[in-house]
Design an enzyme around this catalytic site. Structure first.
Site, mmCIF file in Angstrom:
data_model
loop_
_atom_site.group_PDB
_atom_site.id
_atom_site.type_symbol
_atom_site.label_atom_id
_atom_site.label_comp_id
_atom_site.label_asym_id
_atom_site.label_seq_id
_atom_site.Cartn_x
_atom_site.Cartn_y
_atom_site.Cartn_z
ATOM 1 N N ASP A 25 35.491 32.595 49.110
ATOM 2 C CA ASP A 25 35.846 33.936 48.290
ATOM 3 C C ASP A 25 35.804 33.621 46.827
ATOM 4 O OD1 ASP A 25 36.315 36.515 48.087
ATOM 5 O OD2 ASP A 25 38.528 36.056 48.597
ATOM 6 N N GLY A 28 32.728 37.152 42.736
ATOM 7 C CA GLY A 28 32.829 38.524 41.675
ATOM 8 C C GLY A 28 33.769 37.883 40.728
ATOM 9 N N HIS A 42 27.469 35.274 43.096
ATOM 10 C CA HIS A 42 26.854 35.228 44.479
ATOM 11 C C HIS A 42 25.803 34.017 44.368
ATOM 12 C CE1 HIS A 42 29.283 38.271 45.865
ATOM 13 N NE2 HIS A 42 28.573 39.305 45.492
ATOM 14 N N GLU A 72 33.030 44.023 57.198
ATOM 15 C CA GLU A 72 33.846 44.801 56.320
ATOM 16 C C GLU A 72 32.902 45.041 55.032
ATOM 17 O OE1 GLU A 72 35.672 42.813 58.220
ATOM 18 O OE2 GLU A 72 36.111 44.309 59.697
ATOM 19 N N TRP A 74 30.065 45.866 54.247
ATOM 20 C CA TRP A 74 29.266 47.033 54.167
ATOM 21 C C TRP A 74 29.825 48.025 53.156
ATOM 22 C CZ3 TRP A 74 24.364 45.920 55.316
ATOM 23 C CH2 TRP A 74 24.233 45.076 56.515
ATOM 24 N N ARG A 76 31.231 47.720 50.327
ATOM 25 C CA ARG A 76 30.507 47.417 48.942
ATOM 26 C C ARG A 76 29.413 48.488 48.419
ATOM 27 N NH1 ARG A 76 31.810 41.270 47.513
ATOM 28 N NH2 ARG A 76 33.666 41.205 48.808
ATOM 29 N N LEU A 136 25.172 17.486 61.766
ATOM 30 C CA LEU A 136 26.168 18.616 61.233
ATOM 31 C C LEU A 136 25.991 19.813 61.866
ATOM 32 C CD1 LEU A 136 28.627 18.966 58.985
ATOM 33 C CD2 LEU A 136 26.790 20.519 58.108
ATOM 34 N N ARG A 199 44.617 35.163 53.012
ATOM 35 C CA ARG A 199 44.543 35.996 54.300
ATOM 36 C C ARG A 199 43.353 35.633 54.916
ATOM 37 N NH1 ARG A 199 44.336 39.850 49.913
ATOM 38 N NH2 ARG A 199 42.211 40.154 49.133
HETATM 39 C C1 IPE Z 1 36.059 37.859 53.085
HETATM 40 O O1 IPE Z 1 36.192 38.075 51.631
HETATM 41 C C2 IPE Z 1 34.500 37.500 53.401
HETATM 42 C C3 IPE Z 1 33.752 36.652 53.029
HETATM 43 C C4 IPE Z 1 34.032 35.772 52.166
HETATM 44 C C5 IPE Z 1 32.205 36.868 53.407
HETATM 45 P P1 IPE Z 1 36.494 39.514 50.941
HETATM 46 O O2 IPE Z 1 36.451 39.356 49.555
HETATM 47 O O3 IPE Z 1 35.339 40.457 51.693
HETATM 48 O O4 IPE Z 1 37.841 39.819 51.538
HETATM 49 P P2 IPE Z 1 38.955 40.769 51.153
HETATM 50 O O5 IPE Z 1 38.412 42.072 50.842
HETATM 51 O O6 IPE Z 1 39.543 40.430 49.531
HETATM 52 O O7 IPE Z 1 39.824 40.604 52.012
HETATM 53 C C1 IPE Z 2 32.846 36.466 48.223
HETATM 54 O O1 IPE Z 2 33.141 36.399 46.791
HETATM 55 C C2 IPE Z 2 31.563 36.652 48.774
HETATM 56 C C3 IPE Z 2 31.615 37.781 49.811
HETATM 57 C C4 IPE Z 2 32.570 38.206 50.180
HETATM 58 C C5 IPE Z 2 30.356 38.025 50.378
HETATM 59 P P1 IPE Z 2 33.536 38.146 46.528
HETATM 60 O O2 IPE Z 2 32.379 38.953 46.265
HETATM 61 O O3 IPE Z 2 34.413 38.800 47.448
HETATM 62 O O4 IPE Z 2 34.326 38.001 44.996
HETATM 63 P P2 IPE Z 2 35.451 38.450 44.632
HETATM 64 O O5 IPE Z 2 36.456 38.315 45.830
HETATM 65 O O6 IPE Z 2 35.303 39.942 44.351
HETATM 66 O O7 IPE Z 2 35.956 37.859 43.500
HETATM 67 MG MG MG Z 3 36.450 38.753 47.751
#
Ligand code: IPE
Ligand code: IPE
Ligand code: MG
Length: 251
Positions: A25, A28, A42, A72, A74, A76, A136, A199
């Site tokens: 995570d 972004g 990404h 979830e 999707w 975005r 692995l 979480r």
């Molecule tokens: C969890 O991250 C999903 C992935 C890392 C692929 P999110 O960024 O989607 O989770 P929330 O929305 O902050 O809970």
């Molecule tokens: C994790 O990074 C990648 C995916 C969930 C696909 P995020 O895209 O959730 O990045 P943040 O949490 O918005 O910084």
């Molecule tokens: Mg995130």
């Protein structure tokens, strides 16, 4: 004994978790902090993934599960979803041969039916090509949600009972787990989430029952071997009791 084997042997002595699952995570936020588009976060996340798979193998971890796209996600914007789908295509096309050469076995968890056909094919190709590898194991959670997985398993169990292949009396935790997306994969010992969020976001809810959770502030694109080792050291400080008593007080 070759150097790599010595390293793995030494690693085993330090209680290296067998299965590490990672919620990758913060891509972004990594990009936003640099005034870059989220897509760049990404892309850099894929580089972090390569580093992490390599480091995990060197450290002696046997199984790595990565949360790459949630059921979830999707929700975005379509443009970001397009970027993420493009990155998955690129990762499989670009990295599969190398993973195969490194003896990595790829398995995929998550819902497949609604995926674009070319993506579904790439996932099958990755699993097929690497199915006999015994290095692995890389479990890719793609279009994955844990509650959805549990519902799929419940449907599978119900269908088996209805067909007469399974007695209702034989439905227990072990037989239920056989209907989850990756039967035979042991539960994660350690779940790491990057970016400071604390979480699970619908990741491995069944399998996480007794996993140790480690949250690190690092944004995923900055994750590396040192960050992985930091999380493992944190894991090693924990005492896993599984409902029993602490080792020093038990007899
Ligand atoms: C969890 O991250 C999903 C992935 C890392 C692929 P999110 O960024 O989607 O989770 P929330 O929305 O902050 O809970
Ligand atoms: C994790 O990074 C990648 C995916 C969930 C696909 P995020 O895209 O959730 O990045 P943040 O949490 O918005 O910084
Ligand atoms: Mg995130």
């Amino acid at each position: 004994m070759p150097e790599a084997e010595i390293q793995k042997d030494a690693a085993a002595a330090f209680d290296v978790p067998r299965h590490v699952a990672i919620i990758m995570d913060g891509n972004g936020r990594w990009a936003a902090a640099r005034g870059l588009p989220r897509a760049e976060g990404h892309r850099r996340g894929v580089e972090a993934l390569r580093r992490t798979i390599r480091a995990a193998g060197e450290i002696g971890i046997k199984i790595v599960t990565i949360f790459s796209f949630s059921a979830e996600n999707w929700s975005r914007p379509a443009s970001e979803i397009g970027e993420l789908m493009g990155l998955l295509r690129w990762f499989v096309r670009n990295d599969l041969a190398e993973l195969h050469k490194s003896n990595v076995r790829v398995r995929v968890i998550g819902e497949r039916v609604s995926l674009e056909p070319d993506i579904a094919r790439l996932l099958v190709e990755a699993e097929e090509l690497t199915k006999n590898n015994d290095g692995l194991t890389l479990v890719v959670a793609f279009n994955y949600g844990a509650r959805q997985e549990i519902v799929r398993a419940a449907r599978g169990i119900a269908a088996a009972v209805k067909r007469g292949d399974l007695n209702l009396a034989d439905v227990d935790m072990d037989s239920f787990a056989q209907f989850l997306d990756a039967p035979g994969i042991p539960d994660p010992d350690l779940i790491i989430r990057t970016s400071g969020e604390q979480r699970l976001s619908n990741f491995l809810l069944w399998q996480a029952a007794y996993s140790e959770l480690v949250f690190v502030p690092t944004y995923w694109p900055d994750f590396d071997r040192a960050a992985l080792e930091f999380a493992i050291r944190e894991y090693q400080q924990r005492e896993r009791r599984f409902g029993g008593l602490a080792a020093q007080t038990g007899s």
